[in-house]
Motif scaffolding. Structure first.
Motif, mmCIF file in Angstrom:
data_model
loop_
_atom_site.group_PDB
_atom_site.id
_atom_site.type_symbol
_atom_site.label_atom_id
_atom_site.label_comp_id
_atom_site.label_asym_id
_atom_site.label_seq_id
_atom_site.Cartn_x
_atom_site.Cartn_y
_atom_site.Cartn_z
ATOM 1 N N UNK A 150 -155.050 -18.731 -68.986
ATOM 2 C CA UNK A 150 -153.931 -17.866 -69.391
ATOM 3 C C UNK A 150 -152.617 -18.377 -68.808
ATOM 4 N N UNK A 151 -152.659 -18.776 -67.536
ATOM 5 C CA UNK A 151 -151.448 -19.243 -66.861
ATOM 6 C C UNK A 151 -150.986 -20.580 -67.425
ATOM 7 N N UNK A 152 -151.935 -21.450 -67.684
ATOM 8 C CA UNK A 152 -151.583 -22.767 -68.201
ATOM 9 C C UNK A 152 -150.917 -22.647 -69.580
ATOM 10 N N UNK A 153 -151.490 -21.843 -70.460
ATOM 11 C CA UNK A 153 -150.906 -21.654 -71.789
ATOM 12 C C UNK A 153 -149.498 -21.069 -71.689
ATOM 13 N N UNK A 154 -149.322 -20.147 -70.749
ATOM 14 C CA UNK A 154 -148.014 -19.516 -70.583
ATOM 15 C C UNK A 154 -146.978 -20.522 -70.090
ATOM 16 N N UNK A 155 -147.352 -21.342 -69.134
ATOM 17 C CA UNK A 155 -146.368 -22.310 -68.637
ATOM 18 C C UNK A 155 -146.053 -23.371 -69.684
ATOM 19 N N UNK A 156 -147.064 -23.762 -70.472
ATOM 20 C CA UNK A 156 -146.810 -24.729 -71.546
ATOM 21 C C UNK A 156 -145.790 -24.171 -72.535
ATOM 22 N N UNK A 157 -145.936 -22.912 -72.885
ATOM 23 C CA UNK A 157 -145.007 -22.333 -73.862
ATOM 24 C C UNK A 157 -143.567 -22.349 -73.352
ATOM 25 N N UNK A 158 -143.380 -22.079 -72.082
ATOM 26 C CA UNK A 158 -142.016 -22.115 -71.533
ATOM 27 C C UNK A 158 -141.493 -23.550 -71.578
ATOM 28 N N UNK A 159 -142.333 -24.492 -71.168
ATOM 29 C CA UNK A 159 -141.907 -25.901 -71.145
ATOM 30 C C UNK A 159 -141.583 -26.402 -72.551
ATOM 31 N N UNK A 160 -142.384 -25.968 -73.538
ATOM 32 C CA UNK A 160 -142.173 -26.436 -74.915
ATOM 33 C C UNK A 160 -141.008 -25.722 -75.599
ATOM 34 N N UNK A 161 -140.957 -24.389 -75.475
ATOM 35 C CA UNK A 161 -140.030 -23.638 -76.336
ATOM 36 C C UNK A 161 -138.752 -23.156 -75.648
ATOM 37 N N UNK A 162 -138.793 -22.986 -74.327
ATOM 38 C CA UNK A 162 -137.655 -22.340 -73.667
ATOM 39 C C UNK A 162 -136.812 -23.346 -72.885
ATOM 40 N N UNK A 163 -135.658 -22.875 -72.424
ATOM 41 C CA UNK A 163 -134.787 -23.725 -71.610
ATOM 42 C C UNK A 163 -135.288 -23.747 -70.170
ATOM 43 N N UNK A 164 -135.701 -22.591 -69.688
ATOM 44 C CA UNK A 164 -136.174 -22.471 -68.313
ATOM 45 C C UNK A 164 -136.858 -21.138 -68.126
ATOM 46 N N UNK A 165 -137.563 -21.001 -67.025
ATOM 47 C CA UNK A 165 -138.232 -19.726 -66.784
ATOM 48 C C UNK A 165 -138.849 -19.662 -65.404
#
Ligand SMILES: Nc1ncnc2c1ncn2[C@@H]1O[C@H](COP(=O)(O)OP(=O)(O)OP(=O)(O)O)[C@@H](O)[C@H]1O
Ligand SMILES: [Mg+2]
Length: 145
Positions: A50-65
């Motif tokens: 769950x954590x890995x998928x969440x961090x990937x989404x931020x890295x792929x789609x967002x500017x930062x998080x």
């Protein structure tokens, strides 16, 4: 199996869009923290996915998080907040196979549209909130058996 701890154990990680070199760091630290506390392996696996998928989404789609986790005696809570484009249609984004990943992301092996459904599947509680043009927040709780 509740853990024999009184305080909440916390961790926080900054995530930067496009920084694939750091991908997996937050989930691997959480994994180690849980393993050290003697948490059941199946639970650790769910939390790590769950954590890995969440961090990937931020890295792929967002500017930062930010990713933050809170381990207490009976559960782990994980909160991922990003500054990014947000998600226009959350119901659609939650569907298995739905993805807007660009070709260069697909070439890296991502973009199956399974991240959000897998986060939900692997959590006991799952919440997602998003404001278009501002960002997305995901909150997940995994209970210890
Ligand atoms: N943090 C986010 N910010 C903006 N859009 C997002 C975010 N997370 C997910 N999305 C949108 O939701 C879609 C589905 O996300 P999901 O994680 O399920 O699949 P994916 O990332 O496309 O592929 P996979 O996770 O299988 O590699 C994404 O393609 C994207 O359009
Ligand atoms: Mg994803």
């Amino acid at each position: 199996m509740a853990l024999d701890i009184n305080e909440t154990i916390e961790g926080s990680f900054q995530l930067v869009g496009g920084n694939f070199a750091n991908a997996g760091e937050a989930s691997s630290q959480l994994k180690h923290a849980l393993a050290e506390l003697g948490v059941d392996e199946g639970i650790i696996r769910r939390a790590a996915i769950a954590t890995f998928e969440a961090e990937m989404n931020v890295i792929i789609y967002a500017a930062a998080g930010w990713l933050r986790y809170y381990i207490s005696s009976d559960r782990v809570r994980i909160r991922i907040e990003d500054m990014g484009p947000g998600i226009e249609d959350i119901e659609l984004a939650m569907q298995e196979g739905y993805s807007t990943a660009p070709d260069w992301v697909r070439e890296m092996g991502w973009g199956a549209g399974m991240g959000l459904p897998n986060m939900k599947k692997n959590s006991d509680e799952f919440k997602i909130d998003s404001v278009v043009g501002e960002g997305t927040t995901v909150e997940m709780t995994i209970n210890f058996p």
